[in-house]
Structures are given as structure tokens and as C-alpha cells.
Design an enzyme around this catalytic site. Structure first.
Site, PDB file in Angstrom:
ATOM      1  N   SER A  78      12.134  34.814  58.839  1.00  0.00           N
ATOM      2  CA  SER A  78      13.347  35.081  59.620  1.00  0.00           C
ATOM      3  C   SER A  78      14.268  33.883  59.775  1.00  0.00           C
ATOM      4  O   SER A  78      15.396  34.039  60.238  1.00  0.00           O
ATOM      5  CB  SER A  78      12.975  35.599  61.002  1.00  0.00           C
ATOM      6  OG  SER A  78      12.616  36.933  60.895  1.00  0.00           O
ATOM      7  N   LYS A  81      17.673  34.335  58.374  1.00  0.00           N
ATOM      8  CA  LYS A  81      18.659  35.288  58.910  1.00  0.00           C
ATOM      9  C   LYS A  81      19.997  34.663  59.307  1.00  0.00           C
ATOM     10  O   LYS A  81      21.047  35.224  58.999  1.00  0.00           O
ATOM     11  CB  LYS A  81      18.044  36.068  60.084  1.00  0.00           C
ATOM     12  CG  LYS A  81      16.948  37.033  59.608  1.00  0.00           C
ATOM     13  CD  LYS A  81      16.204  37.695  60.763  1.00  0.00           C
ATOM     14  CE  LYS A  81      15.107  38.611  60.214  1.00  0.00           C
ATOM     15  NZ  LYS A  81      14.203  39.120  61.267  1.00  0.00           N
ATOM     16  N   TYR A 204      16.188  41.999  51.201  1.00  0.00           N
ATOM     17  CA  TYR A 204      15.753  41.417  52.477  1.00  0.00           C
ATOM     18  C   TYR A 204      14.336  40.847  52.350  1.00  0.00           C
ATOM     19  O   TYR A 204      14.053  39.739  52.812  1.00  0.00           O
ATOM     20  CB  TYR A 204      15.834  42.477  53.586  1.00  0.00           C
ATOM     21  CG  TYR A 204      15.140  42.070  54.865  1.00  0.00           C
ATOM     22  CD1 TYR A 204      15.743  41.176  55.751  1.00  0.00           C
ATOM     23  CD2 TYR A 204      13.869  42.558  55.178  1.00  0.00           C
ATOM     24  CE1 TYR A 204      15.092  40.777  56.912  1.00  0.00           C
ATOM     25  CE2 TYR A 204      13.220  42.165  56.335  1.00  0.00           C
ATOM     26  CZ  TYR A 204      13.827  41.270  57.198  1.00  0.00           C
ATOM     27  OH  TYR A 204      13.171  40.879  58.340  1.00  0.00           O
ATOM     28  N   TYR A 256      13.371  35.430  69.045  1.00  0.00           N
ATOM     29  CA  TYR A 256      12.730  36.723  69.319  1.00  0.00           C
ATOM     30  C   TYR A 256      12.871  37.067  70.797  1.00  0.00           C
ATOM     31  O   TYR A 256      13.899  36.780  71.409  1.00  0.00           O
ATOM     32  CB  TYR A 256      11.253  36.703  68.906  1.00  0.00           C
ATOM     33  CG  TYR A 256      11.013  36.326  67.454  1.00  0.00           C
ATOM     34  CD1 TYR A 256      11.521  37.117  66.422  1.00  0.00           C
ATOM     35  CD2 TYR A 256      10.270  35.221  67.116  1.00  0.00           C
ATOM     36  CE1 TYR A 256      11.276  36.796  65.101  1.00  0.00           C
ATOM     37  CE2 TYR A 256      10.019  34.895  65.793  1.00  0.00           C
ATOM     38  CZ  TYR A 256      10.533  35.677  64.796  1.00  0.00           C
ATOM     39  OH  TYR A 256      10.296  35.355  63.503  1.00  0.00           O
ATOM     40  N   VAL A 274       8.040  34.045  61.186  1.00  0.00           N
ATOM     41  CA  VAL A 274       6.620  34.310  61.443  1.00  0.00           C
ATOM     42  C   VAL A 274       5.672  33.504  60.552  1.00  0.00           C
ATOM     43  O   VAL A 274       4.474  33.500  60.783  1.00  0.00           O
ATOM     44  CB  VAL A 274       6.275  35.814  61.319  1.00  0.00           C
ATOM     45  CG1 VAL A 274       6.799  36.597  62.489  1.00  0.00           C
ATOM     46  CG2 VAL A 274       6.747  36.375  60.004  1.00  0.00           C
TER      47      VAL A 274
HETATM   48  N1  GLU Z   1       9.763  39.448  56.682  1.00  0.00           N
HETATM   49  C1  GLU Z   1       9.389  39.539  58.054  1.00  0.00           C
HETATM   50  C2  GLU Z   1       9.564  40.951  58.551  1.00  0.00           C
HETATM   51  O1  GLU Z   1      10.516  41.584  58.191  1.00  0.00           O
HETATM   52  C3  GLU Z   1      10.210  38.600  58.843  1.00  0.00           C
HETATM   53  C4  GLU Z   1       9.715  38.508  60.225  1.00  0.00           C
HETATM   54  C5  GLU Z   1      10.063  37.245  60.941  1.00  0.00           C
HETATM   55  O2  GLU Z   1       9.915  36.128  60.442  1.00  0.00           O
HETATM   56  O3  GLU Z   1      10.469  37.416  62.082  1.00  0.00           O
HETATM   57  O4  GLU Z   1       8.772  41.456  59.284  1.00  0.00           O
END
Ligand code: GLU
Length: 332
Positions: A78, A81, A204, A256, A274
């Protein structure tokens, strides 16, 4: 006036020590911390060495300070993003992007299957739903062209020529990403993503599976700290108004469902992934990145959070702190 500032700078240096020593001290202090758990909901992530630990700070004028496993590669997850959000903003402009993805924090977990009931938009680009809708906006005639566009944009924030997808992680995400698949179908039902949504979901997953090091991430953070100009390559990676928008969303939504606690204690825009990475941006000062795969119940690296709390406290980095103090990352 200069003399007063110089005297104060010396005081601060005496209080905090030189940055390299401080990083070493924080690293040693947190090395025994073994709380948290390596993410395993994407099976490939569970293979990470739980003890891996690296801290890197890159100043807005390009000095690099690092300790531990800063060259070890991991998937960006993430932490990608904010950058892809920047690309969407620069490609389409604010109005177009805001019509599809909001900027409101949710307080829900990163993979919650919730959309704004009224507008039917995902709440923000830092949760999975919003991030997938943002990735859907990356233009290109073919999936390869779209991936290259995304990678090229992200590369601008690094000084590495080497940014590529980790295929085992991509495959792992693709076969187990049922929640992400569910949410993209829901968004398609509401007309919030294009008819290429399946391809966008793959894009993604690829974006999350890009391999970076802690040092790469610190350079990326430092580029945001430096209003979009990469302090190592001296090339502009993003426009300063894009950086402003990206940092605003990171500040309110980047950590988060503990974004509020983070804003209170650390007070810097940040994003975690994560895989156990966190990067934080001290505007005008430095980018900070940590890699340590054991994550807490919110999905944030346990040691990563502690490092940032410590650096923010010692160097008075909180955005709303009293900054009537001299420049802090002097480096010597
Ligand atoms: N590829 C992970 C997902 O879509 C990213 C999650 C993350 O790092 O928050 O669940």
C-alpha cells in the site's frame, strides 16, 4: 540573528546527537522488539524474515542516513498508493479524480468493502477500494503500457533504475485477493470503475508487488518532502500542487484505521504497507522509511511506528509543534 540560530542549532544537536548516531541508537533499542505478526493473508508475504529491520532517512537536500537492512527488497504494497494517486491527479486533474474517489477518512480497515452511500465513491485513495479505483484511471492501450506508465512515474521518485514486479507475490495476490475482487465488482456495479476493471485489478496487484528497498522508499518520501523534486537525481517527479494533495490525504488516511492516533502522536503524513514498510514525510526536511515486517492489528509495522514516534519526538517533527527552532536534520 544568524548567531542566535547557530547557537540554537548547537543546542539541539547536543540534545539529540547527530542523526546517524540517533538512528543507530533507536535501531538498537528496537531490535529486541518482537511483537506483531508478519502478514500471511497474502501467502507470499508470510515468507518474509520477521526479524528484518532497516531505517533510512533522506534529507530534502539529499543526505542519506541508514542503519540495518536498508538494501533488502520487499514488496511496496500500500505504500504505492500515494504515488499512483499522484499519477491519476496529474493525468486527469482534481475534478475528474474527486468525482470517483473521495478524500474522507473511513476509520475502517484497509480492505473494508464500503463505499459512500450517497456518492457511491470509495471514501479515499489510501484504502483498497479507492486505490483500485485510482489504478483504474491509469491510461494506456494495453495492460503492459499501463504498467509501464505506472512504473515510470514511480521511478521518478527513486534513484533506482530497477523497479519491477515480484511475480510470486503478484500471483499470490491475484489468487487470494477475493475481497479486492468483490469490491471492484461492487464499484463496477456503481459505475465507478471502467469496463477494464479486471485488467485494472491485475494492475493494482502488480503495483502492490513492486519490489523496493527501505532506501528507495526513503528517497521517494524525501521527494515528497522536497515538493516533488527528487533530492538525489534533482529531477522533478511531481508538481508541487500534486504533492500537496497527496500529502493531505496521507495525513488523514495513510495509516489505515489508526490514522487518527498517528496524526496525534507523530503528526506527519505517512503511508504503510502490509509487507511491514512505513514511510513518513517531514515537509521541507526529510523522508523517513522503515522496513520491519511484524505488523500490528491495524496493519502497521510495529517497529516502524515506534521509530517514527521517536524521531518525531526527538526532532520536534510534528506538523503542529512549535517550530520556532532551528533546522534539525543537520546531519553532522
Ligand atoms: N495488496 C494488498 C491488498 O490489496 C495491499 C494491502 C496493504 O498494504 O495495505 O490487500
Amino acid at each position: 540573528m544568524d548567531n542566535i540560530l547557530a547557537a540554537r542549532a548547537n543546542e539541539v544537536k547536543k540534545e539529540t546527537g547527530a542523526l546517524a548516531d540517533v538512528l543507530q541508537e533507536i535501531y538498537q533499542q528496537l531490535l529486541p522488539v518482537k511483537t506483531g505478526k508478519v502478514a500471511d493473508y497474502i501467502p507470499e508475504l508470510s515468507k518474509a524474515n520477521p526479524d528484518g529491520f532497516g531505517i533510512c532517512v533522506v534529507t530534502a537536500d539529499g543526505q542519506v542516513f541508514e542503519v540495518g537492512d536498508t538494501a533488502q527488497r520487499f514488496t511496496i504494497q500500500s505504500a504505492s498508493k500515494p504515488f499512483v494517486y499522484g499519477l491519476a491527479l496529474e493525468t486527469w486533474g482534481r475534478e475528474h479524480v474527486l468525482a470517483r474517489v473521495g478524500v474522507e477518512p473511513t476509520g475502517d480497515s484497509f480492505n473494508a468493502i464500503v463505499l459512500d452511500e450517497e456518492s457511491r465513491r470509495p471514501y479515499n485513495p489510501m484504502v483498497n477500494a479507492g486505490a483500485i479505483a485510482v489504478t483504474d484511471m491509469i491510461p494506456g492501450n494495453t495492460s503492459t503500457e499501463r504498467l509501464h506508465r505506472l512504473i515510470d512515474y514511480l521511478k521518478g521518485f527513486t534513484d533506482s533504475e530497477d523497479l519491477f514486479v515480484d511475480m510470486p507475490t503478484f500471483t499470490s495476490e491475484r489468487t487470494t485477493g477475493h475481497r479486492n475482487r468483490a469490491v471492484v465488482h461492487l464499484m463496477r456495479g456503481f459505475g465507478m470503475v471502467s469496463e477494464r476493471f479486471e485488467e485494472s485489478l491485475d494492475l493494482y496487484f502488480q503495483q502492490c508487488s513492486l519490489l523496493v528497498s527501505c532506501r528507495d522508499l526513503a528517497v521517494m518520501a524525501a521527494t515528497l518532502a522536497n515538493s516533488g523534486v527528487n533530492p538525489i537525481t534533482h529531477r522533478r517527479a511531481a508538481w508541487s500542487y500534486t504533492v500537496r494533495d497527496v500529502l493531505s490525504v496521507m495525513y488523514t488516511c495513510g495509516m489505515y484505521d489508526s490514522a487518527g492516533e498517528w496524526a496525534f502522536w507523530v503528526g506527519l503524513p505517512a503511508k504503510s504497507g502490509v509487507s511491514g514498510c512505513i514511510f513518513a514525510v517531514a515537509p521541507g526536511q526529510a523522508g523517513i522509511a522503515i522496513y520491519s515486517p511484524r505488523i500490528d492489528a491495524h496493519g502497521n509495522s510495529v517497529r516502524g511506528v515506534r521509530v517514527c514516534e521517536e524521531l518525531s519526538r526527538r526532532y520536534n517533527l510534528h506538523l503542529f509543534a512549535d517550530h520556532d527552532r532551528p533546522p534539525l536534520f543537520t546531519g553532522s
